[in-house]
Design a protein around this motif. Structure first.
Motif, PDB file in Angstrom:
ATOM      1  N   PHE A  89      -7.933  -6.570   5.360  1.00  0.00           N
ATOM      2  CA  PHE A  89      -7.098  -6.633   4.158  1.00  0.00           C
ATOM      3  C   PHE A  89      -5.859  -7.482   4.421  1.00  0.00           C
ATOM      4  N   ALA A  90      -5.192  -7.842   3.333  1.00  0.00           N
ATOM      5  CA  ALA A  90      -3.960  -8.622   3.396  1.00  0.00           C
ATOM      6  C   ALA A  90      -2.749  -7.710   3.228  1.00  0.00           C
ATOM      7  N   VAL A  91      -1.610  -8.172   3.727  1.00  0.00           N
ATOM      8  CA  VAL A  91      -0.329  -7.471   3.585  1.00  0.00           C
ATOM      9  C   VAL A  91       0.654  -8.465   2.987  1.00  0.00           C
ATOM     10  N   ASN A  92       1.133  -8.196   1.792  1.00  0.00           N
ATOM     11  CA  ASN A  92       1.989  -9.135   1.062  1.00  0.00           C
ATOM     12  C   ASN A  92       3.461  -8.754   1.151  1.00  0.00           C
ATOM     13  N   GLY A  93       4.302  -9.734   1.485  1.00  0.00           N
ATOM     14  CA  GLY A  93       5.741  -9.531   1.440  1.00  0.00           C
ATOM     15  C   GLY A  93       6.209  -9.189   0.044  1.00  0.00           C
ATOM     16  N   GLY A 133      17.856  -6.357   5.945  1.00  0.00           N
ATOM     17  CA  GLY A 133      16.570  -6.228   6.616  1.00  0.00           C
ATOM     18  C   GLY A 133      15.832  -4.944   6.304  1.00  0.00           C
ATOM     19  N   LEU A 134      14.528  -5.034   6.389  1.00  0.00           N
ATOM     20  CA  LEU A 134      13.644  -3.881   6.222  1.00  0.00           C
ATOM     21  C   LEU A 134      12.592  -3.891   7.303  1.00  0.00           C
ATOM     22  N   VAL A 135      12.270  -2.726   7.826  1.00  0.00           N
ATOM     23  CA  VAL A 135      11.120  -2.540   8.708  1.00  0.00           C
ATOM     24  C   VAL A 135      10.189  -1.556   8.020  1.00  0.00           C
ATOM     25  N   TYR A 136       8.939  -1.950   7.856  1.00  0.00           N
ATOM     26  CA  TYR A 136       7.952  -1.110   7.187  1.00  0.00           C
ATOM     27  C   TYR A 136       6.993  -0.506   8.207  1.00  0.00           C
ATOM     28  N   GLU A 148       0.786  -3.938  -0.559  1.00  0.00           N
ATOM     29  CA  GLU A 148       2.006  -4.536  -1.091  1.00  0.00           C
ATOM     30  C   GLU A 148       3.201  -3.831  -0.443  1.00  0.00           C
ATOM     31  N   LEU A 149       4.016  -4.602   0.255  1.00  0.00           N
ATOM     32  CA  LEU A 149       5.151  -3.976   0.935  1.00  0.00           C
ATOM     33  C   LEU A 149       6.128  -3.347  -0.052  1.00  0.00           C
ATOM     34  N   ALA A 150       6.129  -3.802  -1.275  1.00  0.00           N
ATOM     35  CA  ALA A 150       6.957  -3.137  -2.297  1.00  0.00           C
ATOM     36  C   ALA A 150       6.496  -1.702  -2.512  1.00  0.00           C
ATOM     37  N   ALA A 154       8.433   1.941  -1.661  1.00  0.00           N
ATOM     38  CA  ALA A 154       8.508   3.027  -2.643  1.00  0.00           C
ATOM     39  C   ALA A 154       7.878   4.316  -2.128  1.00  0.00           C
ATOM     40  N   GLY A 155       7.354   4.322  -0.901  1.00  0.00           N
ATOM     41  CA  GLY A 155       6.815   5.541  -0.309  1.00  0.00           C
ATOM     42  C   GLY A 155       5.338   5.750  -0.529  1.00  0.00           C
ATOM     43  N   SER A 156       4.603   4.686  -0.869  1.00  0.00           N
ATOM     44  CA  SER A 156       3.159   4.798  -1.070  1.00  0.00           C
ATOM     45  C   SER A 156       2.432   4.076   0.057  1.00  0.00           C
ATOM     46  N   GLY A 157       1.761   4.844   0.919  1.00  0.00           N
ATOM     47  CA  GLY A 157       1.018   4.254   2.017  1.00  0.00           C
ATOM     48  C   GLY A 157       1.819   3.992   3.268  1.00  0.00           C
TER      49      GLY A 157
END
Length: 372
Positions: A89-93, A133-136, A148-150, A154-157
């Protein structure tokens, strides 16, 4: 075999490996890459790669990454396959110029049987704070839907750690999972730039966001650095260097000035403070306030000094108090483990402990411990 040679043009043709090429000019694919662990939980290792330069949906420099599921025999995939959820899968900024960059795997932080991984977006602007900055932390999964990093923010996944001031530019650079408190849950190193400290964040299964400033105040983590001085620009897990069962760290900035002002650089190997606590405990008196350590997030928290003083000066000096302390150390480990895994319970525990800490400080500072 000896003198075996591998030609990358063969790999590009699908012989002895697989190759990927960026889809657009200036994608600079491969600026980040590495082992992801077993993200989809099938028993075969996966890998990830990406670039902070990639534009997503026409939005400039959001950054994008890809997770490729391993298989036996390996099934070749392409980037269009991954964008469609086939073979990975892809991970989008999340936003323009965030420059999100996938890091390596961090282990199974939420203990669901799927290894997790982290993503750094050091130019992200959480809460309008420019380049804070953000670290996910992205929880592993077996399906191919794009992350989606957004949604993570938001706390999903998964969950996000956010910088608390402008130009903090927090990020996580990890080569392998580490566990500084040896609780079986991987922890994560997060560093800031431009004079910020390094912090170790304790692993957690919940998806509430984490403020980097809280980690620096030892709430949910451990801060590491000078009281006043330069930042360490590189921090990594060193493994269990001193053999105490707790993972240690290695830190450097490569630019440190010595007293003679020469720029010789310096490197520090930091032993886990949890291991040091256990070593002191095994040598005689138990130094670990287990429940309070879990509540305040560090054995070095100032509140624990007050509780240790109460124990040493008041409880252990009489038979009834010593019996209570012995029962505490036999019964508290399971409760401490539960607290360490639940941020809500830790907050409640700190609230409950606050008056006890205040009373301990008053009693040990104002009353002669030899008097009864």
């Amino acid at each position: 075999p000896t003198n075996t040679r591998v030609f990358l043009d063969d790999v590009a043709a699908g012989v002895g490996g697989i190759a990927f090429t960026g889809l657009a000019v200036e994608d600079r694919l491969g600026r980040s890459m590495g082992a992801a662990g077993d993200v989809n939980g099938d028993g075969i290792e996966d890998f990830l790669f990406g670039s902070s330069n990639i534009d997503v949906g026409g939005v400039s420099a959001t950054g994008q990454g890809f997770v490729v599921f391993g298989s036996n025999p390996f099934t070749p995939v392409t980037i269009p396959d991954l964008l469609s959820g086939v073979g990975g899968f892809a991970v989008n900024g999340a936003a323009r110029t965030d420059r999100a960059s996938v890091n390596k795997g961090i282990g199974d932080m939420n203990e669901d049987g799927f290894d997790d991984f982290s993503v750094s977006a050091e130019f992200a602007d959480p809460f309008g704070l420019e380049s804070a900055g953000l670290v996910y932390v992205v929880f592993g999964k077996s399906t191919g839907e794009t992350v989606e990093l957004a949604d993570i923010e938001a706390g999903s996944g998964g969950f996000a750690v956010y910088g608390s001031s402008e130009n903090m530019r927090i990020r996580s650079n990890v080569e392998a999972p580490g566990d500084i408190d040896a609780d079986g849950i991987p922890d994560m190193i997060i560093s800031g730039r431009l004079g910020q400290l390094t912090a170790v964040m304790f692993g957690k299964a919940t998806t509430e966001p984490v403020a980097y400033s809280d980690l620096l105040s030892s709430d949910g983590g451990i801060r590491i650095g000078y009281e006043i001085g330069p930042s360490f620009y590189v921090a990594e897990w060193a493994g269990d260097v001193n053999g105490d069962g707790f993972d240690d760290l290695v830190l450097t900035n490569g630019q440190e000035h010595l007293p003679d002002m020469s720029v010789r650089g310096a490197l520090y190997v930091v032993f886990s403070p949890y291991g040091e606590t256990r070593l002191r405990s095994s040598g005689g008196g138990n130094d670990g306030c287990l429940i309070a350590t879990a509540a305040y997030g560090s054995p070095m928290a100032g509140e624990l000094d007050a509780l240790r003083a109460l124990r040493d000066q008041r409880l252990l000096t009489n038979p009834l108090g010593a019996t209570f302390a012995d029962a505490y150390y036999h019964l508290s480990p399971p409760l401490a483990d539960t607290l360490a895994r639940n941020d809500g319970l830790r907050r409640i525990s700190r609230f409950v402990l606050s008056p006890i800490v205040a009373f301990s400080r008053w009693l040990t500072e104002s009353v002669d411990p030899k008097s009864n």
